[in-house]
Design an enzyme around this catalytic site. Sequence first.
Site, mmCIF file in Angstrom:
data_model
loop_
_atom_site.group_PDB
_atom_site.id
_atom_site.type_symbol
_atom_site.label_atom_id
_atom_site.label_comp_id
_atom_site.label_asym_id
_atom_site.label_seq_id
_atom_site.Cartn_x
_atom_site.Cartn_y
_atom_site.Cartn_z
ATOM 1 N N GLU A 128 4.571 13.249 -5.287
ATOM 2 C CA GLU A 128 3.782 13.226 -4.045
ATOM 3 C C GLU A 128 4.502 14.165 -3.076
ATOM 4 O O GLU A 128 5.614 13.878 -2.638
ATOM 5 C CB GLU A 128 3.733 11.814 -3.455
ATOM 6 C CG GLU A 128 2.909 11.756 -2.178
ATOM 7 C CD GLU A 128 3.004 10.420 -1.436
ATOM 8 O OE1 GLU A 128 4.087 9.822 -1.392
ATOM 9 O OE2 GLU A 128 1.972 10.013 -0.874
ATOM 10 N N CYS A 169 -1.378 9.747 2.830
ATOM 11 C CA CYS A 169 -1.315 9.146 1.486
ATOM 12 C C CYS A 169 -2.516 9.536 0.650
ATOM 13 O O CYS A 169 -2.409 9.669 -0.562
ATOM 14 C CB CYS A 169 -1.224 7.634 1.581
ATOM 15 S SG CYS A 169 -2.630 6.873 2.425
ATOM 16 N N GLU A 221 0.879 -1.183 0.000
ATOM 17 C CA GLU A 221 0.000 0.000 0.000
ATOM 18 C C GLU A 221 0.904 1.216 0.000
ATOM 19 O O GLU A 221 1.574 1.494 0.995
ATOM 20 C CB GLU A 221 -0.889 0.002 1.247
ATOM 21 C CG GLU A 221 -1.888 -1.134 1.295
ATOM 22 C CD GLU A 221 -3.021 -0.988 0.297
ATOM 23 O OE1 GLU A 221 -3.212 0.123 -0.244
ATOM 24 O OE2 GLU A 221 -3.698 -1.992 0.051
ATOM 25 N N LEU A 222 0.925 1.953 -1.110
ATOM 26 C CA LEU A 222 1.988 2.937 -1.304
ATOM 27 C C LEU A 222 1.467 4.375 -1.412
ATOM 28 O O LEU A 222 0.395 4.690 -0.943
ATOM 29 C CB LEU A 222 2.803 2.510 -2.532
ATOM 30 C CG LEU A 222 3.231 1.019 -2.501
ATOM 31 C CD1 LEU A 222 3.934 0.607 -3.776
ATOM 32 C CD2 LEU A 222 4.073 0.711 -1.276
ATOM 33 N N PHE A 238 3.589 15.361 0.043
ATOM 34 C CA PHE A 238 3.497 14.978 1.450
ATOM 35 C C PHE A 238 3.748 16.196 2.342
ATOM 36 O O PHE A 238 4.476 16.160 3.328
ATOM 37 C CB PHE A 238 4.493 13.850 1.765
ATOM 38 C CG PHE A 238 3.857 12.719 2.549
ATOM 39 C CD1 PHE A 238 2.726 12.080 2.082
ATOM 40 C CD2 PHE A 238 4.396 12.298 3.757
ATOM 41 C CE1 PHE A 238 2.133 11.043 2.797
ATOM 42 C CE2 PHE A 238 3.806 11.269 4.485
ATOM 43 C CZ PHE A 238 2.681 10.642 3.997
#
Length: 492
Positions: free
Chosen positions: A387, A293, A259-260, A389
């Site tokens: 991404e 995420c 799960e990335l 973050f």
Amino acid sequence: MATIAPDPTESAAQGWLGSFVQTWRPGTGAPIEDREPATGKVLITIPGSTPGDVARAAAIAAAAQPAWAATSYQERARILRRAAEIYEAHRDEFGTWTQRETGAVYGKMHHESNFAYHEILNAATLPSQAYGSLMPSAVKGRLSMVRRVPAGVIGAITPWNSPSVLGMRVVAPALALGNAVVLKPDPQTPVVGGAMFAAVFAEAGLPEGLLQVVVGGADVGEAIVTDPNITVVSFTGSTAVGRHVGELGARLLKKMSLELGGNNAFIVLDDADIDAAASAGAYTTFQFQGQVCFAAGRHLVHRDIADAYVAALTEKAKRLRTGDPYREEVELGPIVNEKQLGRVDDIVQRSIAGGATLVEGGTHEGLFYRPTVLTGVTTSSPAWTDEIFGPVAPVVTFETDDEAVALANSSAYGLVASIYTRSVGRGLAIADRMRTGMVHINDGTLNDEAIVPFGGMGDSGNGSRYGGEASLDTFTEWQWVTVRDEPPTFPY
Ligand code: NAD
């Protein structure tokens, strides 16, 4: 406004979990300092684990697992229910640790604790579910059945950003289904990501050996992935590390649940309620400093309403307060560490250098990064492709629904998408074309429930899911069993 969590003691060593941690020895390795990001203060120092500790832990777990798999479903369910009661009883203390180890504001912490609790409650229903089917058989007189059997020892590697939920969505269902678990949280959250699990399940009466918690970094994680006693690896974390871990496990033919990361599209159509969309867009980008995420990573807004949307989003970003979420009333806490702060700022600055316009934010004091809005972002801007973050909202515009779909799907990631529109039919037609594991119409991207299959497509994972029925697929193996009353005759 959220209330500040009580600070019963400035000493992290006190309380039910605090006393457990005092004597907790998850390994024989070098000490790990557990730091509070908001203050830099060391909360506690814990002995880390080594690859040798992983080998010992996995061997103990493998030895304990068959008896647990043979334990009645009532007893497994009872222990899970007891774990839920214990979790609930100590929730305030776990919440304090969550805030201090991760830098979460009260609302995020509260949501996480609630969610972890529901993960245990839902897992407690798994032992009593039907675990197979009777099949028709082409062979007369043959009883044919398929059943799920426990996968064995599950290796769980979790990130720091929601340590109790991301650990609980593995540990609770895996144990409920008759497996043993070796859990490795991120070394930045050893207590709420690791010790909390050891303490809760020991108190709940889980038989010894079944839950092993180790603490460490990449070497300890790789030891889990390659250990011969570990049959399934459940990894939640970044796509880069997940790809590497996936390669290691695939060579050993392990079942890998990856799960990335995500870079999630938040689409606002021209008929949307702009205020509602801007509120959801701001919340799902800036909540927990964007370190989620399934945060909204890319804002796709119809050209006709873009100015109004950006104005509303910017207004909200301006008003949000940053600070120590454990001691002050703020909406945003710290970025988790210097390295991640540098990464967020680098993405923002390179995007501006490449032509994006900084409308709001883009500055920081220490680890406290201001909520940031960027417009004029192109599909080659780092703020669009990576991404982030971090608390950054890059906005691009589109003119047609087809263009919105193409832009949304142009990311290699495929975790979740949101669509704001007053036409549900139009929203559903776009949802049909999304290459994401989850789509929400007229809601933000931050949605999860313990009973739904959570996960993503593309670079967001390898197709495995957690939650409800999906947990059975992840933590069990199929076995076909046939029975014949009379053995058949063979040609020779
Ligand atoms: P990360 O990949 O750096 O670390 C995750 C875990 O892997 C940690 O426990 C870490 O110690 C361990 N690890 C690091 N290197 C390893 C190696 N070589 N072998 C084995 N284990 C190793 O991720 P992070 O930065 O801590 O977490 C943020 C990432 O996680 C983001 O990309 C985010 O999107 C993703 N995430 C995904 C989900 C999801 O459900 N899809 C949920 C939360 C976070």
